[in-house]
Design an enzyme around this catalytic site. Structure first.
Site, PDB file in Angstrom:
ATOM      1  N   GLY A   1      10.627   2.223  -1.153  1.00 42.76           N
ATOM      2  CA  GLY A   1      10.742   3.165  -2.264  1.00 42.76           C
ATOM      3  C   GLY A   1      11.908   4.117  -2.074  1.00 42.76           C
TER       4      GLY A   1
ATOM      5  N   LYS B   1       0.832  -1.208   0.000  1.00 38.44           N
ATOM      6  CA  LYS B   1       0.000   0.000   0.000  1.00 38.44           C
ATOM      7  C   LYS B   1       0.862   1.252   0.000  1.00 38.44           C
ATOM      8  CE  LYS B   1      -4.315   1.741   1.701  1.00 38.44           C
ATOM      9  NZ  LYS B   1      -4.691   2.128   0.359  1.00 38.44           N
TER      10      LYS B   1
ATOM     11  N   GLY C   1       6.520   0.784   5.657  1.00 43.46           N
ATOM     12  CA  GLY C   1       7.422  -0.155   4.978  1.00 43.46           C
ATOM     13  C   GLY C   1       7.529   0.118   3.491  1.00 43.46           C
ATOM     14  N   CYS C   2       6.414   0.446   2.874  1.00 42.67           N
ATOM     15  CA  CYS C   2       6.400   0.712   1.434  1.00 42.67           C
ATOM     16  C   CYS C   2       7.146   2.005   1.121  1.00 42.67           C
ATOM     17  CB  CYS C   2       4.963   0.760   0.926  1.00 42.67           C
ATOM     18  SG  CYS C   2       4.083  -0.794   1.243  1.00 42.67           S
ATOM     19  N   THR C   3       7.003   2.986   1.989  1.00 39.92           N
ATOM     20  CA  THR C   3       7.737   4.241   1.814  1.00 39.92           C
ATOM     21  C   THR C   3       9.225   3.986   1.939  1.00 39.92           C
ATOM     22  OG1 THR C   3       5.883   5.547   2.639  1.00 39.92           O
ATOM     23  CG2 THR C   3       8.056   6.581   2.700  1.00 39.92           C
TER      24      THR C   3
END
Length: 160
Positions: free
Chosen positions: A50, A40, A45-47
């Site tokens: 990236g 998401k 974690g996704c940030t």
């Protein structure tokens, strides 16, 4: 649709990119493609994942490779995420799960005691001919980008 299999050409899925363009996976032939899936946009974690790719972007570009991040988020959410974090690569919006299904990254996960369908953090290394060469599933963010970069370098050396 066929699923991505190591050693075989990847399915030629159409991509909806944050640049406002559409592309196909075949459009990246001639370059090494790192395609990473995350659950998401704008979550911690996704940030971090990236940002780790962002920090290493020049190293990936020196290897003639392209990075694409993908999730089921809407194009608007992906564009906001990319803009806010200043990612120097496109993100893919896949709300219809066509790309996710081609790479078999959606599974039942436990979320606060409930079973939910979600993306399992995964990355894929696709060579210059569009053939899947390596995959990482159930990725832990820490050190992952360095591991992918090493695999890109090895692949580049094999094909040089």
């Amino acid at each position: 649709m066929t699923q991505a299999t190591i050693g075989k050409p990847v399915p030629d899925v159409e991509l909806s990119l944050t640049s406002g363009k559409t592309a196909r996976l075949s459009d990246y032939q001639g370059k090494i493609l790192v395609l990473y899936f995350y659950p998401k946009a704008s979550t911690p974690g996704c940030t971090q994942e990236g940002l780790d790719f962002k920090d290493a972007i020049h190293k990936f570009r020196r290897q003639s490779s392209v990075i694409l991040g993908a999730s089921r988020d809407s194009l608007k959410a992906q564009q906001n995420f990319r803009s806010k974090q200043a990612f120097p690569f496109d993100l893919v919006s896949d709300p219809d799960e066509q790309l996710c299904n081609a790479f078999d990254v959606i599974q039942l996960k436990n979320m606060y005691g409930k079973k939910v369908r979600g993306i399992v953090r995964s990355s894929f290394l696709i060579d210059q001919q569009g053939i899947l060469r390596q995959e990482w599933r159930g990725v832990k963010v820490k050190e992952h980008v360095a591991e992918v970069l090493e695999a890109v370098k090895e692949l580049k050396n094999k094909t040089a």
